[in-house]
Design a protein around this motif. Structure first.
Motif, PDB file in Angstrom:
ATOM      1  N   LYS A  65      33.375 -25.414  50.192  1.00  0.00           N
ATOM      2  CA  LYS A  65      32.203 -24.837  49.542  1.00  0.00           C
ATOM      3  C   LYS A  65      30.965 -25.721  49.679  1.00  0.00           C
ATOM      4  O   LYS A  65      30.175 -25.837  48.753  1.00  0.00           O
ATOM      5  CB  LYS A  65      32.464 -24.571  48.046  1.00  0.00           C
ATOM      6  N   ASN A  70      41.629 -19.016  54.847  1.00  0.00           N
ATOM      7  CA  ASN A  70      43.042 -19.407  54.836  1.00  0.00           C
ATOM      8  C   ASN A  70      43.646 -19.258  56.218  1.00  0.00           C
ATOM      9  O   ASN A  70      44.291 -20.173  56.730  1.00  0.00           O
ATOM     10  CB  ASN A  70      43.837 -18.526  53.865  1.00  0.00           C
ATOM     11  N   SER A  71      43.446 -18.075  56.827  1.00  0.00           N
ATOM     12  CA  SER A  71      44.017 -17.856  58.155  1.00  0.00           C
ATOM     13  C   SER A  71      43.393 -18.798  59.176  1.00  0.00           C
ATOM     14  O   SER A  71      44.071 -19.260  60.101  1.00  0.00           O
ATOM     15  CB  SER A  71      43.819 -16.416  58.605  1.00  0.00           C
ATOM     16  N   HIS A 103      38.177 -15.091  62.202  1.00  0.00           N
ATOM     17  CA  HIS A 103      38.666 -15.256  60.824  1.00  0.00           C
ATOM     18  C   HIS A 103      37.529 -15.614  59.888  1.00  0.00           C
ATOM     19  O   HIS A 103      37.437 -15.100  58.769  1.00  0.00           O
ATOM     20  CB  HIS A 103      39.728 -16.359  60.765  1.00  0.00           C
ATOM     21  N   ASP A 121      38.147 -15.024  55.919  1.00  0.00           N
ATOM     22  CA  ASP A 121      39.559 -15.358  55.716  1.00  0.00           C
ATOM     23  C   ASP A 121      39.756 -16.811  56.144  1.00  0.00           C
ATOM     24  O   ASP A 121      40.304 -17.085  57.211  1.00  0.00           O
ATOM     25  CB  ASP A 121      40.427 -14.405  56.535  1.00  0.00           C
ATOM     26  N   ARG A 140      42.387 -21.799  58.596  1.00  0.00           N
ATOM     27  CA  ARG A 140      43.040 -23.094  58.385  1.00  0.00           C
ATOM     28  C   ARG A 140      44.375 -23.150  59.084  1.00  0.00           C
ATOM     29  O   ARG A 140      44.697 -24.118  59.760  1.00  0.00           O
ATOM     30  CB  ARG A 140      43.289 -23.311  56.893  1.00  0.00           C
ATOM     31  N   PHE A 141      45.201 -22.105  58.907  1.00  0.00           N
ATOM     32  CA  PHE A 141      46.525 -22.123  59.512  1.00  0.00           C
ATOM     33  C   PHE A 141      46.445 -22.081  61.033  1.00  0.00           C
ATOM     34  O   PHE A 141      47.242 -22.707  61.723  1.00  0.00           O
ATOM     35  CB  PHE A 141      47.375 -20.963  58.984  1.00  0.00           C
ATOM     36  N   TYR A 196      28.051 -25.271  50.875  1.00  0.00           N
ATOM     37  CA  TYR A 196      27.303 -24.100  51.353  1.00  0.00           C
ATOM     38  C   TYR A 196      26.199 -24.457  52.332  1.00  0.00           C
ATOM     39  O   TYR A 196      26.002 -23.781  53.338  1.00  0.00           O
ATOM     40  CB  TYR A 196      26.661 -23.374  50.174  1.00  0.00           C
ATOM     41  N   VAL A 213      35.325 -12.618  58.724  1.00  0.00           N
ATOM     42  CA  VAL A 213      35.780 -11.773  57.621  1.00  0.00           C
ATOM     43  C   VAL A 213      36.138 -12.596  56.391  1.00  0.00           C
ATOM     44  O   VAL A 213      36.841 -12.125  55.508  1.00  0.00           O
ATOM     45  CB  VAL A 213      36.986 -10.903  58.046  1.00  0.00           C
ATOM     46  N   TRP A 255      35.369 -23.910  53.436  1.00  0.00           N
ATOM     47  CA  TRP A 255      36.541 -24.159  52.599  1.00  0.00           C
ATOM     48  C   TRP A 255      36.194 -25.043  51.430  1.00  0.00           C
ATOM     49  O   TRP A 255      36.605 -24.790  50.303  1.00  0.00           O
ATOM     50  CB  TRP A 255      37.644 -24.786  53.462  1.00  0.00           C
TER      51      TRP A 255
END
Lengths: 197, 428
Positions: A89, A56-57, A49, A54, A59-60, A91, A52, A87
């Protein structure tokens, strides 16, 4: 559980497919009522995840991982640490998190590919956002020491001012080939004609 | 009439014999409809019959028997078995066959979802329900009554990405209005979870403005989220409803969302401290509505809005000034905010660390590239397709008897010549 599609993807370095493959394997296992949580390759799933972008995915997925696994498998929690830092940021610390852990053979390939991609992504961000930036900050963003960061920047056309320890950003003129497919222009002309009648 | 051994065998034989083609299946369906009461009364004895049938070939017969078996209440072990057998059936059944008895199929899928939720393992149901939707739908444009169940399972199991894939389908046909409300509400929540606020706004807008004779709890909750998502995504909220909103919604929805409207007022003033005060005052309401997370996102979006507002007045501004105006703690924080906004495309700017200044820029898009032409092309094609659909719907509706009846009744209000062609039978 048959992980052959996952292993194939890893072998062929199709890292962008890893997340989707892991997701569908997980749904398959779940719908068969099989208890899969103990042996599931959560680390590679999370990294898939993250690869790419993602988060959010990721995290879930982290929320679904059983506490026992989170506490015992350090690779899983370190993979999540990277996701977490992306998440919020933060960096610079992402590089730290990647480097401070010795990744398992399964995760090694995708992790180094991600690390390279992330450095490039950070550099492009700096290039688009800054006109001047300190060498110190550049080094932090790129996850390199100051000398390496300076050389990397200079190689890409930036100017360095050693006294003020500042880099001046030069944007490379991006020449994307404009292949004009005449049929598309024809289509547009037809639309306009159609709309006016 | 009891289902004795002879009848049982003949039932199985009928199913096996009549599953070859559509003609036979239609015959089988009438036969099974006749047997429906029997199946129901003998439901406890039907399970062994299933072993004699192949669910992929005898899907219609298998469906009827399975549905009758599953109507009885169950123990926990039986629930597990049931969930497994329905999941397996869904995976292998023939779509054309189950579409001959959609109510039965929907009934077992709903039962499946109930059991999966009761077993506290919603992820088990996600993949099978997705398969069932695809098999039941006549096209991806149809919203079935199983769609909201699928969305609910995605939410409960936190599998948002797969939910999003279904939300990408455009819906043109709906089985029942209630399905639309739930589907759009749950869909909105999934989009919020994946931070796709534009799509979330669209879905929640549908719930709020859909025709409704009286407002429902779904509409009330959707309105609250609609307000919050509007603030996050657009930086503002229009309190007036669009003209096509039902009068029930227009009159009543605001009465249930006072705390949210207060938040809107504070947000438009632009001071983060005021908004945070408002959040504190209404914290209990937001929490009990399960909207506190979203409210927090509203608050953090304020920094973005305020920085964006600065671009309208200044060409360059120091990081220190940005921090002061927007109520951030330090120029470094301001720099990180601006950097994040640049990354996400919320602002066009360059940061000059040497002078500690930010220069605001114009949108560099020239609309001259190949990609732009492709986008235009796709958009126009979409609109042409939509326009064609609307014309067809209009034509179908103008032949609809209940529509013509209403028009006939309203005849006096319009010029006689306009409705010359409406048959006098409709002049009530």
């Amino acid at each position: 559980m048959d992980f052959s599609t996952l292993n194939e993807a890893l072998a062929f370095k199709s890292y962008d497919k890893v997340a989707d493959i892991c997701d569908s394997l997980m749904f398959q296992a779940a719908s068969e009522g099989v208890s899969f949580q103990e042996d599931w390759p959560y680390a590679i799933h999370l990294i898939g995840h993250i690869y790419v972008n993602d988060i959010n995915s990721a995290r879930f997925l982290w929320k679904k991982i059983p506490l026992a696994v989170k506490e015992s498998q350090q690779e899983v929690s370190t993979a999540w640490k990277i996701g977490q830092r992306l998440w919020i940021k933060d960096y610079a610390s992402v590089h730290e998190a990647i480097r401070e852990f010795i990744w398992s053979p399964q995760c090694q390939g995708i992790m180094s590919a991600f690390s390279e991609m992330y450095t490039k992504r950070m550099f492009e961000l700096l290039q688009s956002a800054y006109s001047t930036i300190s060498i110190q900050d550049t080094a932090l963003f790129l996850g390199m020491n100051e000398d390496d960061a300076t050389n990397y920047a200079v190689q890409h056309g930036w100017a360095v001012d050693p006294t003020s320890r500042m880099l001046t950003v030069t944007k490379q003129a991006v020449v994307t080939e404009q292949k004009l497919d005449h049929s598309i222009l024809q289509q547009l002309t037809e639309y306009v004609f159609h709309l006016e009648h | 009439m009891n289902l004795n051994m002879h009848s049982v065998e003949s039932l199985v034989a009928q199913i096996q014999g009549l599953s070859g083609n559509i003609g036979e299946l239609t015959q089988l369906r009438s036969y099974l409809k006749h047997c429906d009461d029997l199946l129901r009364t003998e439901s406890t004895r039907l399970a062994p019959l299933l072993t004699e049938l192949d669910p992929s070939v005898h899907s219609l017969g298998y469906l009827y028997i399975l549905e009758a078996c599953t109507s009885a209440p169950l123990s926990k072990d039986q629930a597990n078995e049931l969930v497994l057998s329905i999941a397996r059936f869904i995976n292998v059944c023939a779509a054309e066959q189950i579409r001959l008895a959609p109510e039965k199929f929907i009934s077992i899928c709903k039962r499946f979802k109930e059991q999966v939720v009761l077993l506290d393992d919603p992820m088990r149901g996600v993949a099978p329900l997705l398969t069932s939707i695809r098999k039941l739908q006549s096209s991806t444009e149809q919203l079935t009554t199983l769609h909201p169940d699928f969305m609910l399972l995605c939410l409960l199991s936190k599998c948002y990405k797969i939910g999003l894939s279904v939300l990408e389908d455009d819906v043109f046909e709906i089985d029942q209005p209630r399905d639309l409300f739930l589907y759009c509400y749950y869909g909105g929540m999934i989009c919020i979870g994946q931070k796709q606020f534009r799509k979330a706004l669209e879905l929640l807008h549908n719930v709020v403005t859909a025709p409704m004779p009286i407002i429902s709890a779904i509409a009330v909750e959707a309105y609250k989220k609609y307000i919050l998502v509007s603030l996050i995504h657009l930086g503002q909220f229009a309190t007036s409803f669009p003209k096509y909103t039902s009068s029930a919604a227009q009159r009543n929805l605001k009465n249930f969302s006072q705390s949210y409207l207060d938040l809107v007022n504070n947000y438009s003033i632009g001071k983060v401290s005021e908004v945070e005060k408002c959040v504190q005052i209404n914290k209990d309401t937001f929490e009990s509505d399960n909207n506190l997370g979203l409210v927090k996102q509203v608050v953090s979006s304020m920094y973005k809005r305020n920085i964006q507002r600065l671009t309208q007045t200044y060409l360059t501004l120091s990081l220190q000034d940005i921090a002061n105006t927007v109520q951030l703690n330090s120029p470094k924080e301001a720099e990180m905010h601006v950097l994040q906004m640049i990354q996400e495309g919320d602002i066009y700017a360059t940061i000059n660390q040497k002078d500690g200044m930010v220069r605001f820029l114009e949108d560099p898009e020239q609309y001259k590239t190949c990609e732009m032409i492709e986008r235009l092309d796709l958009s126009i094609q979409r609109i042409m397709m939509l326009s064609k659909k609307l014309t067809t719907m209009n034509e179908v509706m103008s032949c609809d008897p209940s529509y013509l009846g209403k028009v006939g009744r309203e005849r006096q209000r319009f010029d006689y010549d306009d409705f010359d062609t409406v048959h006098s039978k409709f002049n009530i």
